[in-house]
Design an enzyme around this catalytic site. Structure first.
Site, short mmCIF file in Angstrom:
data_model
loop_
_atom_site.label_atom_id
_atom_site.label_comp_id
_atom_site.label_asym_id
_atom_site.label_seq_id
_atom_site.Cartn_x
_atom_site.Cartn_y
_atom_site.Cartn_z
N HIS A 1 29.19 54.76 126.98
CA HIS A 1 29.64 53.46 127.47
C HIS A 1 30.31 52.72 126.31
O HIS A 1 30.42 53.25 125.19
CB HIS A 1 28.45 52.67 128.03
CG HIS A 1 27.26 52.63 127.11
ND1 HIS A 1 27.26 51.95 125.93
CD2 HIS A 1 26.03 53.21 127.20
CE1 HIS A 1 26.10 52.08 125.34
NE2 HIS A 1 25.33 52.85 126.07
N HIS B 1 28.67 52.74 122.80
CA HIS B 1 28.95 53.94 122.01
C HIS B 1 30.38 53.91 121.46
O HIS B 1 30.62 54.22 120.29
CB HIS B 1 28.84 55.20 122.88
CG HIS B 1 27.48 55.50 123.41
ND1 HIS B 1 27.21 55.49 124.75
CD2 HIS B 1 26.31 55.81 122.79
CE1 HIS B 1 25.94 55.81 124.96
NE2 HIS B 1 25.37 56.00 123.78
N GLN C 1 12.55 63.84 121.68
CA GLN C 1 12.30 62.40 121.57
C GLN C 1 11.89 61.77 122.91
O GLN C 1 11.69 60.57 122.99
CB GLN C 1 13.50 61.66 120.97
CG GLN C 1 14.72 61.57 121.85
CD GLN C 1 15.89 60.98 121.10
OE1 GLN C 1 16.46 61.62 120.20
NE2 GLN C 1 16.29 59.76 121.44
N LYS D 1 20.72 47.69 119.34
CA LYS D 1 19.85 47.73 120.52
C LYS D 1 18.57 48.52 120.21
O LYS D 1 17.50 48.18 120.66
CB LYS D 1 20.58 48.35 121.71
CG LYS D 1 19.71 48.38 122.95
CD LYS D 1 20.49 48.83 124.16
CE LYS D 1 20.73 50.31 124.17
NZ LYS D 1 19.50 51.10 124.39
N SER E 1 22.91 53.83 128.55
CA SER E 1 23.20 54.95 129.47
C SER E 1 22.27 54.88 130.67
O SER E 1 22.62 55.35 131.76
CB SER E 1 22.98 56.28 128.74
OG SER E 1 23.82 56.34 127.61
P1 AMP Z 1 22.04 56.79 122.70
O1 AMP Z 1 23.12 57.63 123.30
O2 AMP Z 1 21.42 55.85 123.68
O3 AMP Z 1 21.04 57.61 121.93
O4 AMP Z 1 22.75 55.87 121.65
C1 AMP Z 1 23.52 56.38 120.60
C2 AMP Z 1 23.80 55.27 119.61
O5 AMP Z 1 24.49 54.22 120.27
C3 AMP Z 1 22.50 54.66 119.06
O6 AMP Z 1 22.67 54.37 117.69
C4 AMP Z 1 22.35 53.41 119.88
O7 AMP Z 1 21.62 52.40 119.22
C5 AMP Z 1 23.81 53.01 120.06
N1 AMP Z 1 23.93 52.13 121.22
C6 AMP Z 1 23.42 52.31 122.45
N2 AMP Z 1 23.69 51.25 123.24
C7 AMP Z 1 24.39 50.38 122.49
C8 AMP Z 1 24.96 49.10 122.74
N3 AMP Z 1 24.86 48.49 123.92
N4 AMP Z 1 25.60 48.49 121.73
C9 AMP Z 1 25.72 49.08 120.51
N5 AMP Z 1 25.22 50.29 120.22
C10 AMP Z 1 24.55 50.94 121.19
#
Ligand code: AMP
Length: 282
Positions: A35, A38, A62, A151, A188
């Site tokens: 999104h 990312h 995890q 976040k 996500s």
């Molecule tokens: P994830 O795919 O959820 O593991 O997230 C991958 C990276 O994107 C992690 O470092 C999250 O903290 C970051 N992330 C997820 N959502 C957001 C958001 N809304 N704003 C900024 N970074 C995000």
């Protein structure tokens, strides 16, 4: 389409070529279903590095809840298209076997006290799984900088501490939370919410903001009690935690002092979807 590699061997080979003559390598680990949060992280990484590597891997170690892992959104084609538009240099897209050839074996690295509160407490083993996979990624990619979102602030702290403890040569960069128009932190997992719950989900961010105002005149314990109740305004909404912590030490506060920075964190379960959010207050 950007180059996608699925094996460690191919990744190492590509990196050798790509890194030639490049000053800095930036890395953004993700679990896909990409999104704007990312994508903003990746854009920041592109601004600050000559070479940008993105990984997409739904890391099984995890997830403390098998159902959560099974339901986690996976959107390979759409993700690759988004990354193509951003023109990233290389995508590492391994499967479970590639990352865990000997089955789910976690690293022996000891996280310490950070693993026992908030996310660590409510998702036993979660951070051990995070550091396991991030260690593997850092070993393989050897980035100069790696980017993490606010976040997941506690995750950022865990990774930062791991890098310090293990003397890893990578700079850990924190990027602010990107939000939907109604304030909901992009995640996500948001696509798993039904229409009604999606409309109500900004209650989490609303709680954090109202708490910020209340903390100016009320005791932390009072605000905490209010917040836990407010998060459960709607049927099916279950508040997991609400904490006010010192930003530096990440220790829970019983009193808010002026002149100090603190962070207000909350976790809310909406039916089977778990959302987290935080705001930093100075
Ligand atoms: P994830 O795919 O959820 O593991 O997230 C991958 C990276 O994107 C992690 O470092 C999250 O903290 C970051 N992330 C997820 N959502 C957001 C958001 N809304 N704003 C900024 N970074 C995000």
């Amino acid at each position: 389409m950007p180059k996608v590699v699925k094996t460690k061997e191919a990744l190492t080979e590509e990196l050798k070529k790509l890194k030639e003559g490049k000053k800095s390598t930036g890395f953004v680990p993700t679990m896909g279903a990409l999104h704007q949060g990312h994508l903003s992280l990746i854009r920041k990484c592109q601004e600050e590095n000559d070479l940008v590597i993105v990984s997409i891997f739904v890391n099984p170690t995890q997830f403390n809840d098998k159902k959560d892992l099974a339901n986690y959104p996976r959107k390979e084609e759409a993700d690759l298209q988004k990354l193509n538009r951003l023109d990233v240099d290389l995508i590492f897209y391994p499967d479970d076997k590639e990352m865990y050839p000997e089955g789910v074996k976690k690293t022996d690295y000891k996280i310490g006290a950070l693993a026992n509160k908030l996310e660590g407490k409510h998702r036993p083993g979660h951070f051990q799984g995070v550091v396991t996979v991030v260690q593997k990624f850092f070993d393989l990619i050897q980035p100069d900088k790696a980017y993490f979102g606010q976040k997941d602030f506690q995750q950022y702290l865990v990774i930062k501490k791991m890098v310090e403890d293990l003397n890893q040569k990578v700079e850990i960069i924190l990027f602010p939370t990107v939000r939907e128009k109604d304030g909901l932190a992009m995640s996500s997992r948001n696509v798993l919410l039904n229409l009604q719950d999606r409309k109500r989900a900004p209650i989490l961010f609303k709680t954090l903001n109202r708490a910020k105002v209340k903390l100016m005149s009320q005791e932390v314990s009072e605000v905490k009690e209010w917040a836990m109740g407010f998060m459960e305004s709607y049927p099916g909404f279950k508040a997991e935690y609400f904490e006010v912590l010192d930003l530096e030490s990440f220790k829970p506060l019983t009193k808010v002092e002026t002149g100090k920075k603190y962070i207000v964190c909350g976790a809310l379960q909406i039916d089977n979807v778990r959302l987290i959010d935080n705001i930093i207050i100075s």
